[in-house]
Design a protein around this motif. Structure first.
Motif, short mmCIF file in Angstrom:
data_model
loop_
_atom_site.label_atom_id
_atom_site.label_comp_id
_atom_site.label_asym_id
_atom_site.label_seq_id
_atom_site.Cartn_x
_atom_site.Cartn_y
_atom_site.Cartn_z
N GLN A 1 -3.05 -12.76 -4.80
CA GLN A 1 -1.67 -13.13 -4.50
C GLN A 1 -0.68 -12.26 -5.30
N ASP A 2 -1.00 -12.10 -6.58
CA ASP A 2 -0.10 -11.33 -7.44
C ASP A 2 -0.85 -10.13 -7.97
N GLN A 3 -0.72 -9.05 -7.25
CA GLN A 3 -1.49 -7.88 -7.60
C GLN A 3 -0.74 -7.05 -8.64
N PRO A 4 -1.46 -6.26 -9.40
CA PRO A 4 -0.79 -5.46 -10.44
C PRO A 4 0.00 -4.30 -9.84
N ARG A 5 1.04 -4.65 -9.10
CA ARG A 5 1.95 -3.62 -8.57
C ARG A 5 3.31 -4.29 -8.43
N TYR A 6 4.34 -3.48 -8.27
CA TYR A 6 5.68 -4.05 -8.23
C TYR A 6 6.15 -4.25 -6.81
N GLU A 7 6.76 -5.38 -6.59
CA GLU A 7 7.47 -5.58 -5.34
C GLU A 7 8.93 -5.26 -5.60
N ALA A 8 9.72 -5.17 -4.54
CA ALA A 8 11.13 -4.86 -4.69
C ALA A 8 11.79 -5.88 -5.62
N TYR A 9 12.62 -5.37 -6.53
CA TYR A 9 13.43 -6.21 -7.43
C TYR A 9 12.61 -6.97 -8.45
N GLU A 10 11.33 -6.62 -8.58
CA GLU A 10 10.53 -7.37 -9.55
C GLU A 10 10.91 -6.93 -10.96
N GLY B 1 18.61 -11.73 -13.98
CA GLY B 1 17.22 -12.07 -13.63
C GLY B 1 17.12 -13.25 -12.69
N TRP B 2 17.40 -12.99 -11.42
CA TRP B 2 17.32 -14.08 -10.43
C TRP B 2 15.87 -14.53 -10.30
N VAL B 3 15.69 -15.81 -10.01
CA VAL B 3 14.34 -16.33 -9.80
C VAL B 3 14.01 -16.21 -8.31
N ARG B 4 12.90 -15.58 -8.05
CA ARG B 4 12.52 -15.37 -6.64
C ARG B 4 12.17 -16.71 -5.99
N VAL B 5 12.76 -16.95 -4.83
CA VAL B 5 12.51 -18.21 -4.13
C VAL B 5 11.41 -18.03 -3.08
N HIS B 6 11.55 -17.02 -2.26
CA HIS B 6 10.56 -16.77 -1.21
C HIS B 6 9.58 -15.72 -1.70
N ASP B 7 8.44 -16.19 -2.18
CA ASP B 7 7.47 -15.27 -2.76
C ASP B 7 6.21 -15.27 -1.91
N LEU B 8 6.07 -14.25 -1.10
CA LEU B 8 4.86 -14.14 -0.29
C LEU B 8 3.75 -13.53 -1.13
N PRO B 9 2.51 -13.85 -0.80
CA PRO B 9 1.41 -13.21 -1.52
C PRO B 9 1.46 -11.70 -1.35
N TYR C 1 2.32 -7.89 4.13
CA TYR C 1 3.32 -6.85 4.19
C TYR C 1 4.42 -7.29 5.14
N PHE C 2 5.31 -8.08 4.61
CA PHE C 2 6.38 -8.62 5.44
C PHE C 2 7.54 -7.63 5.48
N ASN C 3 8.15 -7.51 6.64
CA ASN C 3 9.26 -6.59 6.80
C ASN C 3 10.43 -7.33 7.45
N HIS C 4 11.57 -7.42 6.72
CA HIS C 4 12.74 -8.10 7.28
C HIS C 4 13.29 -7.38 8.50
N SER C 5 13.36 -6.06 8.41
CA SER C 5 14.12 -5.34 9.43
C SER C 5 13.52 -5.55 10.82
#
Lengths: 422, 464, 218, 219, 181
Positions: free
Chosen positions: C46-55, D115-123, D127-131
């Motif tokens: 679920q939480d892999q050792p890589r960065y997502e956007a804004y992490e 430092g906003w707290v992420r609300v929608h956190d997918l695993p 590979y979700f794409n909004h656009s």
């Protein structure tokens, strides 16, 4: 020879009738082969089917006989003479191979000159030439029959000797031959199956095919023996010796063979269907369209499902006549199975309903014809010896039981009309 | 059970030269002798010795599993192109070993072979423990064993379902069904013996424990009648089941198109191999144990010889399969099939292949000789050779087929790592640990079935 | 999962505490076979050792895992040589003049795009009609002049673009929020807006005029 | 051996075996429900944030468009979190001295992100794409709910795979016309079935087989 | 073991040492007209259950039905999953790949049949039943070793304490005792 232990007189009448029917059917087929279009092609394929079937009854009986010598058991003693008589038809089958030899170029693509073989097949067939060529093919054929003939000869010889001398050591001797004999059986049948049936389509191959034919042969032999045993059960000498218990055991073994055949058949089908490889799947594709799929469905239903559920019942197994009916169904289904394997190769088409009859009638007559000869010779052989191996050590036990069963509340043999005077 | 009284003879016995139980026993002594192993007798020091060793080896297994789960299955030696190796070899090996138990219990029961009686309980236990060992391997190979329940169809939050067209799913169903039915069969067989132990136990604690396990069995004639029916039905069900399990294991390989895997003979070939390995393991264990516990009167020479014969027969079937595979590889005219055989004969793992041929096809042929069959030591040695051979067979089938597939550029070699070995050896330790616990706490011979084969058990006919 | 892990660890630690030294190690030995169960408490798929956007990142000073490109980076094919398009002025430097012709082709699609962008980014202050009465203004932001006043009616298109790009007075720049092409689209829409409110009645198409007159009578 | 067990054990034993089936079934049911509960999925649970940002106020009351802050929602995988500068666009004048907004001003001053707290956190394996969703007719509120009514942000969906698949298997049910994507008040019309099907065609939405293929979301 | 109820007579229990004796005795008892009888032995004796008039069970039918239902359920599970619930193209195999569904169907058949056999047997035998009046006889512990017992319940309409005792004595048992509930 103790006259009371021989076959009932009716067998000689049967022997004559079978011979006549056999000859007539064969003659009809031969006439047909030269009269109708593509008749030779149909004749040879139909003949091969009948030949493989009846050889199977003989060689299957040989295997069951050896199995019996190895493991023992009352079920084997009561049918031993029937099995032995069936094996003694092996020399006849050796002679009856002759038409197959004459039709070898019609039957087998690989037997034709390489130049005449279509481009797509030529390379693969050329590769197999060291194995698939006429001299080696005939050599192997002779070899199989030498092996089967020797096994048949010794087992029958010692069995007769046992009748005469009651020498207890003979039992061990027969047992000793049966172990290696079964190994030889497995090897010869595997290659015979490859030679006679699998190489009809030389591009195709399947490693389980030998086992599949072995199971089929064993099944047809078992079914045949059950039918004969049920016919003889109400007359001396078998009457009073053969008990529902034995039919129960034979029924169980028949069920086991039905399941083994289905198991091998399904394994081969599933693996080839799933693998879907171009060198394997055509064999099934060919047999799953243009009407052949219905033949396949009949096999699934009547070669497996129906006999399987019927044979689950303890009462049906103990009822000799019902068991014989199921066995008869299975004999027919064995033929249908071989038909499904062999006939699509012949590729005779067309003509609508009439064409169906014209193109396939020999598949009905040829097995009956060969069967007539086979049965006639079998009946002749059956009459040569006592119907029970009376001097086998197991016999005492068997007779004792039979006596005890009559005495005790063991139910009478069901489904057998016991004549009043016994 | 086996001695049907309405069938006062025993067909198979007509050939008996040696008895299945030595003379001089009655109901009481048979009961006491077997239950004493559990209840009265002091545990022999050999047991403690064996227990300690297998406990240590089991600990090695636990360490391996911990390391494996923390690090990932990268600690094993398998990697492209050999994606399957020790994990599946050992799985197939153990599952195969598990086959003899059910075979002895079920098939021999159906064929009224009374000699099975004194070894069936032990063999069934062996089946269960072998299946437990086998199950570990695919479970851990998934990488995330704590999510193994994903393999079963249930209304999950992922909105997806298992892929039933995959042979690996068939395996899940086959092995779990096999484990469950074997456990049921084993437990049902134990119920009357639990009752015996309950009635013999001295301490309240064991009375309650065995009492609960016996479900209140009291030997009522009505109960026995239904019990017998159930036992026979279960035997009838277990027989096709046991054949189906290794058949399905063979499908894991044979439905693919890898040369060396895709062969239609695989189902019967695997089943024969499984029974072969299973009987080798039963012999391997019973020969010393009957000695250790002085059970020669119950597990007689006849048992050993019969099992040796079955081993020979299945061994011949396995040898037949090697032959047919080789012949067909040539006959097929398929370059990949031919290369597969060439690679076995002369490839980098050829020594293992020829060792396999020796172990599985050559060495057991000595069992043709009567003198060998009468020597327990010789049979024991053959059993070891066969056990090794059957393991090698899986090695030849799995990594040796994988390491050279269709594309020469992706060829590679396989070598097990230390962790592969500790995992394998660890399961052997676990197997023996469970087996020793079983011997200590449960009757290893079915007491009530032993009673039925005593001559006293026969009902004399009423004097008419 | 993790909570369980802590619990077990605490429990184990308690058992191994010196007070119960006699039984502690023994218990541990028996717990050992189950130690491997703990290894299941992991969620690394679920939480892999890589960065997502804004992490959040512990590595960089400003704790941002998303790194902006280095100042002055030009993406391939984006040198922005067309000054008019990207600055709204002719040429560069202090002499540059605001352009008065649209550097992009204007069509209905562009105007509609401009309307959409205007409503999303500009209307909060300028109001939907450009009057300068947007919601934010009503909350107290300094009111902008109406887009239809004379000065802005006369202003060259480059002026609007420049204001959006660089800000003007109280208005911050929107360069980061609106792309140059969209800014031009907004300019086009502003022109349409101005026209719609200051158009002589004679220039209306007949049907619109009819409608307006009908409305006017009411 | 006299009786070992009390008479009551008969009932207890039978009930426990019989009951085990039901207990097992009930347990499975409870676990399944728990896995879907908001306790487990954290749906409807508002997260505390460093600044008490209210979508209700900004979206609902002020009518600010989603894209004003989430500028990349139409062009990239991430919807985009606004930089502090975007906040300061307005808050340079409005509430400019409010202590609530001190963290925002501090962030602007010090150039340190909030430092906003992420609300929608997918695993991470999704590979979700909004656009692609926004451009193919999936509105914001379809997944994020009535954001204009959320004083503090929370997720309304379970974000579990079955929730994703429920649309991927039947996208027609939620598709909107292009101009309604950012409309928080959008309601599916009565004839959504037909409209949705037409929209799916005009957007070139791929077949369910493609939409539910593993590699569509997991790469 | 404390019991609040006043002990009542459950029946009479006769102990035998030889399997043939108990079978003969059971036959005699049945012929005498007693129906609420039961016999206990340390191993299965088919004659014994026949002697007390018990030689039929519906277990095979239960197992057959269980197996068929299990097989159908197994097949339809796969069919439903692959054709309706989660249709997914794997390797170009048809969604309804019946040959691939056979193995699991088979396993489900066996599993369901085995469960019906075991639980059917337990249910028909009314097991588990850790407490039973027969255990009140201390010698009954030998029923799992080498002794055979015949019980005539007090509920039997023909039961008469004295007469029945005398009858049982006449069958040549080791001893006859009263068993309380």
């Amino acid at each position: 020879m103790d006259a009371s232990h021989t076959t009932p007189v009716e067998t000689s009448r049967f022997q004559m009738r079978a011979l006549i029917v056999g000859i007539i059917c064969i003659l009809l087929c031969v006439v047909g082969a030269f009269l109708i279009t593509d008749g030779l092609r149909q004749f040879f394929h139909a003949y091969l089917m009948g030949y493989v079937f009846w050889t199977g009854v003989s060689v299957g009986s040989l295997a069951i006989l050896m199995l019996h010598h190895l493991s023992g058991g009352g079920w084997g003693l009561v049918i031993r003479r029937i099995l032995e008589a069936a094996t003694r038809v092996i020399p006849l089958m050796f002679v009856l191979f002759l038409p197959v030899f004459f039709g070898i170029r019609t039957l087998y693509e690989w037997a034709r000159p390489l130049e005449t073989i279509p481009e797509g097949h030529r390379e693969v067939i050329a590769h197999k030439t060291p194995y698939l060529n006429i001299p080696f093919f005939m050599g192997r054929f002779v070899f199989y029959f030498v092996v089967w003939g020797l096994l048949m000869f010794f087992l029958n010889k010692w069995s007769l000797e046992q009748d005469r001398t009651a020498e207890p050591g003979l039992r061990k001797t027969m047992q000793g031959l049966s172990g290696p004999g079964l190994v030889l059986f497995g090897l010869t049948v595997t290659f015979a199956a490859t030679d006679w049936v699998m190489s009809l389509e030389p591009e195709w191959f399947s490693t389980i095919f030998g086992l599949l034919i072995m199971a089929g042969w064993g099944l047809s032999a078992f079914a045949f023996v059950i039918i004969v045993a049920s016919r003889l059960a109400n007359r001396p000498p078998l009457a009073g010796v053969i008990a529902p218990l034995h039919f129960h055991d034979l029924g169980k073994l028949l069920l086991a063979f039905v399941m083994i055949w289905a198991y091998f058949g399904f394994s081969q089908f599933l693996l080839i269907w799933y693998g879907n490889l171009p060198e394997e799947i055509p064999w099934y594709l060919e047999r799953m369209r243009s009407g052949w799929q219905y033949v396949g469905l009949i096999l699934v239903l009547f070669h497996f499902a129906v006999p399987f559920f019927l044979l689950l019942s303890r009462n049906l197994k103990r009822h000799a006549r019902t068991l014989a009916i199921i066995a008869g169904l299975l004999m027919v289904m064995r033929l249908v199975d071989l038909f499904w394997m062999i006939a699509p190769v012949a590729e005779v088409h067309g003509g609508g309903a009439l064409g169906l009859v014209l193109n396939y009638w020999m598949y009905l007559l040829a097995p009956v014809g060969i069967g007539g000869l086979w049965l006639s010779y079998f009946a002749h052989q059956l009459r040569q010896r006592a119907l029970l191996p009376i001097n086998d050590k197991g016999m005492e036990n068997l007779l004792e039981q039979a006596a005890a069963a009559r005495h005790h509340h063991e139910p009478e043999l069901q489904g057998i009309d016991r004549p009043e005077h016994i | 059970m086996s001695q049907r009284v309405d069938e006062p003879h025993d067909d198979m016995r007509m050939h008996i030269t040696a008895p299945v139980i030595e003379p001089g026993y009655d109901f009481g002594t048979v009961t006491d002798k077997i239950s004493a192993i559990v209840l009265r007798r002091r545990t022999p020091p050999g047991w403690f010795f064996g227990f300690s060793i297998s406990f240590i080896i089991t600990m090695i297994l636990m360490v391996t599993i911990t390391h494996l789960v923390l690090t990932g299955i990268g600690i094993w030696g398998n990697n492209q192109p050999v994606g399957w190796s020790f994990d599946i070899i050992n799985f197939v090996w153990w599952i195969g070993i598990g086959h003899a138990g059910t075979l002895i219990s079920a098939i021999l029961l159906l064929f009224r072979q009374t000699w099975r009686t004194s070894i069936n309980r032990f063999a069934e236990a062996m089946t269960l423990f072998a299946v437990a060992c086998a199950g570990l391997f695919p479970l851990l190979h998934t990488g995330r064993p704590w999510l193994a329940y994903w393999l079963f169809p249930y209304p999950n939050t992922m909105g997806i379902q298992p892929q039933f067209r995959s042979p690996l799913m068939w395996d899940v169903f086959a092995v779990s069904t096999y484990g469950t039915v074997s456990a049921l069969f084993w437990f049902i067989g134990l119920i009357p013996d639990f009752a015996t132990l309950r009635d013999r136990a001295k301490s309240r604690f064991f009375q309650v424990v065995y009492g609960m396990l016996s479900l209140g069995w009291r030997g009522s004639a009505r109960h026995w009648f239904r019990y017998e029916t159930t036992y026979l039905l279960l035997a009838g069900l277990a027989t096709p089941l046991v054949l189906s399990v290794h058949t399905i294991v063979s499908f894991d390989f044979a439905v693919s198109v890898i040369p060396g895997w895709h062969a239609t003979i695989f189902p019967p070939y695997f089943v024969a191999g499984a029974i072969y390995a299973g009987f080798a393991m039963v012999l391997l264990l019973t020969i010393p144990i009957r000695k250790l516990y002085g059970l020669e009167d119950f597990i007689t020479g006849r048992h050993i010889r019969n099992m040796a014969k079955i081993m020979l027969a299945t061994g011949l079937l396995v040898a037949y399969s090697y032959m047919v595979e080789t012949f067909t590889a040539w006959y097929s005219g398929n370059a990949y099939e031919e290369y597969m055989i060439f690679n076995r004969f002369k490839g980098p793992y050829m020594w293992l292949y020829w060792l396999l041929i020796f172990c599985n096809a050559v060495a057991p042929q000595v069992l043709w000789f009567r003198r060998v069959r009468h020597s327990n030591v010789a049979i024991w040695i053959v059993s070891i050779i066969v056990s090794v051979g059957m393991w090698l067979e899986r090695f030849i089938i799995i990594p040796v087929s994988l390491h050279r597939d269709f594309l020469p550029s992706s060829w590679g070699m396989y070598a097990p790592t230390l962790w592969d070995w500790t995992m394998f050896i660890g399961t052997i330790g676990m197997f023996f640990l469970l087996l020793l616990l079983f011997i200590r706490f449960l009757p290893m011979i079915s007491i009530f079935e032993m009673r039925t084969i005593l001559p006293q058990a026969e009902i004399r006919e009423e004097e008419a | 999962m993790l909570r369980l892990k802590e619990k077990v660890e605490r429990q184990t630690a308690k058992m191994a505490a010196p007070g119960r030294a006699s039984t502690g190690p023994l218990v541990l030995v028996f717990l050992l076979p189950f130690a491997f169960l703990l290894s299941g408490c992991r969620q690394d798929m679920q939480d892999q050792p890589r960065y997502e956007a804004y992490e959040r990142s512990e590595f960089f000073d400003n704790r941002m895992a998303s790194r902006p490109p280095v100042e002055g980076t030009v993406a391939r094919g984006s040198l922005r040589e067309n000054a008019a398009l990207y600055t709204g002025k002719t040429g560069t430097g202090p002499q540059a003049q605001l352009v008065d012709t649209m550097p992009i082709e204007v069509n209905e699609q562009i105007i509609r795009r401009g309307q959409e962008r205007f409503n999303a980014y500009c209307a909060v202050c300028h109001g939907m009609t450009g009057k300068g009465d947007g919601m934010v203004v009503r909350r107290g932001f300094r009111a902008p002049p109406p887009l239809t006043n004379d000065r802005l009616m006369e202003a060259p298109v480059g002026h609007f673009f420049d204001v959006m790009t660089n800000g003007f007075g109280a208005m911050p720049d929107y360069a980061a929020q609106v792309s140059p092409e969209d800014r031009w689209a907004i300019v086009a829409y502003i022109r349409a807006l101005q026209l719609s409110q200051r158009a002589p009645i004679a220039e209306l198409p007949p049907d619109a005029r009819q409608k307006l007159e009908a409305g006017g009578q009411k | 051996m006299p009786q070992i067990f009390h008479q009551s054990t008969n009932t207890i034993a039978k009930v426990s075996i019989f009951g085990a089936v039901f207990i097992g079934a009930a347990l499975l049911f409870v676990i399944a429900e728990f896995n879907r509960s908001s306790y487990y999925t954290q749906a409807f649970v508002a997260r505390p944030q460093p600044v008490q940002f209210s979508h209700k106020h900004h979206v609902g009351d002020d009518g600010i468009d989603c894209r004003y802050c989430h500028t990349t929602v139409e062009t990239s995988a991430s919807a985009g979190m606004p930089s502090t500068k975007t906040c300061m666009n307005c808050h340079s004048q409005i509430w400019a001295n409010s202590p609530y907004l001190e963290p925002v001003r501090a962030s602007f001053r010090d150039e340190k992100p909030i430092g906003w707290v992420r609300v929608h956190d997918l695993p991470d394996f999704v590979y979700f794409n909004h656009s692609i969703h926004v451009n193919k007719g999936v509105g914001c509120s379809t997944c994020h709910g009535a954001v204009d009514n959320m004083p503090l942000m929370y997720q309304v969906a379970s974000l579990q795979m079955e929730w994703c698949l429920q649309c991927h298997r039947n996208p027609e049910a939620v598709l909107r016309p292009k101009d309604q994507i950012f409309n928080m008040q959008w309601q599916a019309p009565a004839n959504q079935k037909e409209v949705g099907a037409q929209l799916a065609k005009s957007y070139n939405i791929r077949s369910t087989a493609v939409l539910t293929s593993c590699s569509t979301c997991h790469r | 073991m404390k019991r609040s109820k006043i002990p009542q007579l459950y029946g009479l229990m006769a102990e035998f040492e030889d399997p043939t004796d108990v079978v003969t005795a059971a036959r005699r008892t049945y012929e005498e007209g007693y129906r609420r009888i039961n016999a206990y032995s340390p191993y299965p004796i088919e004659e014994l259950s026949e002697a007390i008039g018990f030689h039929r069970t519906i277990l095979p039918l239960i197992v057959l039905i269980g197996g068929i239902l299990g097989g159908l359920a197994g097949y339809f599970l796969q069919f439903y999953v692959h054709v309706f619930d989660y249709p997914l193209n794997i390797g170009g195999k048809p969604l309804h790949s019946w040959p691939a569904f056979i193995p699991i169907t088979f396993e489900c058949t066996i599993l369901a049949a085995a469960f019906s056999a075991v639980f059917g047997m337990l249910a028909l035998n009314k097991l588990p039943q850790p407490y039973h009046p027969v255990f009140n006889n201390p010698r009954f512990a030998l029923a799992t070793r080498d002794r055979f017992f015949l019980v005539i319940e007090a509920r039997d309409p023909k039961f008469n304490h004295e007469e029945t005792t005398r009858f049982l004595q006449s069958l040549g048992p080791y001893e006859v005792i009263d068993v309380e509930t």
